[in-house]
Scaffold this active site. Sequence first.
Site, mmCIF file in Angstrom:
data_model
loop_
_atom_site.group_PDB
_atom_site.id
_atom_site.type_symbol
_atom_site.label_atom_id
_atom_site.label_comp_id
_atom_site.label_asym_id
_atom_site.label_seq_id
_atom_site.Cartn_x
_atom_site.Cartn_y
_atom_site.Cartn_z
ATOM 1 N N LYS A 40 57.737 10.502 -56.197
ATOM 2 C CA LYS A 40 56.767 11.520 -55.781
ATOM 3 C C LYS A 40 55.502 10.884 -55.260
ATOM 4 O O LYS A 40 55.128 9.781 -55.630
ATOM 5 C CB LYS A 40 56.451 12.493 -56.912
ATOM 6 C CG LYS A 40 55.603 11.950 -58.033
ATOM 7 C CD LYS A 40 55.313 13.053 -59.035
ATOM 8 C CE LYS A 40 54.608 12.512 -60.258
ATOM 9 N NZ LYS A 40 54.267 13.579 -61.208
ATOM 10 N N SER B 166 59.119 21.503 -41.549
ATOM 11 C CA SER B 166 59.124 20.240 -42.263
ATOM 12 C C SER B 166 57.744 19.847 -42.760
ATOM 13 O O SER B 166 56.777 20.588 -42.628
ATOM 14 C CB SER B 166 59.690 19.103 -41.407
ATOM 15 O OG SER B 166 58.808 18.825 -40.344
ATOM 16 N N TYR C 92 61.944 19.283 -45.470
ATOM 17 C CA TYR C 92 62.420 17.928 -45.251
ATOM 18 C C TYR C 92 61.311 17.102 -44.620
ATOM 19 O O TYR C 92 60.374 17.632 -44.038
ATOM 20 C CB TYR C 92 63.683 17.910 -44.381
ATOM 21 C CG TYR C 92 63.468 18.490 -43.000
ATOM 22 C CD1 TYR C 92 63.138 17.663 -41.930
ATOM 23 C CD2 TYR C 92 63.570 19.857 -42.770
ATOM 24 C CE1 TYR C 92 62.909 18.184 -40.662
ATOM 25 C CE2 TYR C 92 63.361 20.385 -41.514
ATOM 26 C CZ TYR C 92 63.032 19.552 -40.467
ATOM 27 O OH TYR C 92 62.805 20.073 -39.223
#
Length: 116
Positions: free
Chosen positions: A9, A25, A58
């Site tokens: 992360k 995205s 994404y």
Amino acid sequence: MLLTVYKSKLHRATVTQADLNYIGSITIDENLMDAARLVEHERVQIVNVNNGERLETYVIKGERGSGTICLNGPAARKVAVGDIVIVISYCMLTPEEYKNHVPVTVHVNSANQLSH
């Protein structure tokens, strides 16, 4: 059986742009992608610390060293420039693979540069 676990992360990155008219995205500085072991087109979860929104999208590559964190398309409605977000990636592992798995947490400063 496969376990879906936290892979990496970007912790508390600052949104630098929100582009409603882009296809979709999240655009992420390529340096940050490398540090968090993210690859282009990888599925990620975005958690907005400011408003509690959670979404999936994404990754696309942003300019290396730019500090870019840009939510594109419909996701742009879930953030405001300056919001703090956490970008989380997951992976699927067998229980045996999980025994050696070490997730990565990348901390950034307010300019989205690596802090430690």
